[in-house]
Design an enzyme around this catalytic site. Structure first.
Site, mmCIF file in Angstrom:
data_model
loop_
_atom_site.group_PDB
_atom_site.id
_atom_site.type_symbol
_atom_site.label_atom_id
_atom_site.label_comp_id
_atom_site.label_asym_id
_atom_site.label_seq_id
_atom_site.Cartn_x
_atom_site.Cartn_y
_atom_site.Cartn_z
ATOM 1 N N THR A 97 -5.273 7.359 -5.408
ATOM 2 C CA THR A 97 -5.116 7.498 -3.959
ATOM 3 C C THR A 97 -4.272 8.536 -3.670
ATOM 4 O OG1 THR A 97 -6.029 5.323 -3.704
ATOM 5 C CG2 THR A 97 -5.210 6.414 -1.688
ATOM 6 N N GLU A 151 0.905 -1.259 -0.015
ATOM 7 C CA GLU A 151 0.137 -0.022 -0.018
ATOM 8 C C GLU A 151 0.874 1.354 -0.085
ATOM 9 O OE1 GLU A 151 -2.965 -0.285 -0.943
ATOM 10 O OE2 GLU A 151 -4.342 0.755 0.236
HETATM 11 N N1 HSE Z 1 -8.395 5.855 3.931
HETATM 12 C C1 HSE Z 1 -7.822 5.842 2.514
HETATM 13 C C2 HSE Z 1 -8.036 7.195 1.960
HETATM 14 C C3 HSE Z 1 -8.401 4.883 1.640
HETATM 15 O O1 HSE Z 1 -9.062 7.692 2.096
HETATM 16 O O2 HSE Z 1 -7.167 7.852 1.474
HETATM 17 C C4 HSE Z 1 -7.936 4.790 0.290
HETATM 18 O O3 HSE Z 1 -8.841 4.009 -0.364
#
Ligand code: HSE
Length: 316
Positions: free
Chosen positions: A187, A132
């Site tokens: 992301t 990740e």
């Molecule tokens: N918690 C993370 C974000 C999840 O919101 O950036 C990414 O899928």
């Protein structure tokens, strides 16, 4: 005879409204599958990737599945061990459904099944978080943890970057409707859109929402769940990256959803329902609303994935 392991891990919905980087829910599908074969040449190699439209790197050091597999091998395998990896993407990329997480988790459990099946899942979580970190620029665990353990989880901070995973109760008959528009959001970009500080009344709002949401799930009180999906921590800053967001959420409510919100960092939008027929209606309404905003989308319906990631051995 060659021994291979096939790991499988599914889509997840991180944040789940107010729980930024804390709450994550595992779906039954779609799933990524990763096949691993150990070698004795010390190299970790991605042989083939299917279903990514040619977008993911074959260089194992640049691919989250390769990184997770290497993490397991470096710590638990005999020196000189390598791996050959085949990745089948069932999840769309850049969707907010934990696509990179599903690959990392499937690779970690498959590699562990060959190296040492007794490695605890809490340890494998670290391998997945490294995947990740590569894919999203941060080792947040709210996609990898539910993909690995299944169900609904909370990520509790530990020492430094360490985390503990708290399994939470969730009604078995929840059915989620999920719509992914035909555009992607990285992301890393969605995280860069967030402010460094936030107003204290917004933090108070989110704390109250989380208390209510977790209680609503534990007591199967859908009225409370409906009231507690609001988010003032990340969604307001990310909506600009998700054209159609307000219309799609309104359409989900109009079609009978308990509530709706951004799946992880988006652009996928999730809606919670408590039966499959309503979920299908909601999915259709969300697709129509995205279309009204000018975007094709793909929708599916899924129950909660209670089992988490699996690994099977295959002799060939
Ligand atoms: N918690 C993370 C974000 C999840 O919101 O950036 C990414 O899928």
């Amino acid at each position: 005879m060659t021994l291979r392991a096939i790991g499988s891990a599914s889509a997840t919905i991180a944040n789940l409204g107010p729980g930024f980087d804390v709450l994550g829910l595992c779906l039954e599908g779609p799933r990524d599958r990763v096949t691993v074969e150990l070698t004795d040449d010390g190299r970790v190699e991605i042989v083939q990737i299917e279903g990514d439209g040619g977008k993911l790197p074959l260089d194992a050091a640049q691919n989250c599945a390769g990184v997770a597999a290497r993490w397991v091998i470096e710590r638990f395998a005999e020196p000189g061990t390598g791996a050959r990896i085949w990745l089948e993407k069932g999840l769309p990329l850049g969707s907010g459904l934990g696509s990179s997480s599903a690959s990392s988790v499937a690779a970690a459990v498959a590699t562990a099944a060959l190296v040492d099946p007794n490695i605890p899942r809490g340890v494998l979580l670290e391998a997945c978080r490294e995947g990740e970190r590569l894919a999203a620029g941060s080792p947040h665990a709210d996609n990898v943890a539910p993909a690995l353990f299944g169900g609904l989880v909370a990520v509790l901070p530990g020492e430094g970057e360490a985390v503990d995973i708290l399994p939470l109760a969730v009604p078995r008959d929840l059915v989620l409707a999920v719509a992914k528009p035909a555009y992607d959001v990285r992301t890393a970009d969605a995280r860069a859109a967030l402010p460094k500080t936030m107003p204290i009344h917004d933090a108070v709002h989110n704390m109250a929402m989380i208390a209510g949401l977790v209680t609503g799930f534990a007591t199967n009180d859908m009225g409370l769940v409906a009231r507690c999906l609001g988010d003032r921590m990340s969604t307001p800053y990310r909506k600009a990256l998700v054209p159609g967001f307000d219309a799609v959420v309104a359409a989900a409510h109009g079609a009978g959803a308990v509530g709706a919100g951004l799946a992880g960092s988006g652009p996928t939008i999730f809606a919670i329902t408590d039966d499959r027929e309503t979920a299908r209606d909601v999915a259709e309404a969300m697709v129509d609303a995205f279309l009204g905003a000018g975007f094709e989308s793909q929708a599916f319906v899924s129950a909660v994935g209670l089992e988490g990631a699996t690994a099977e051995l295959e002799r060939g």
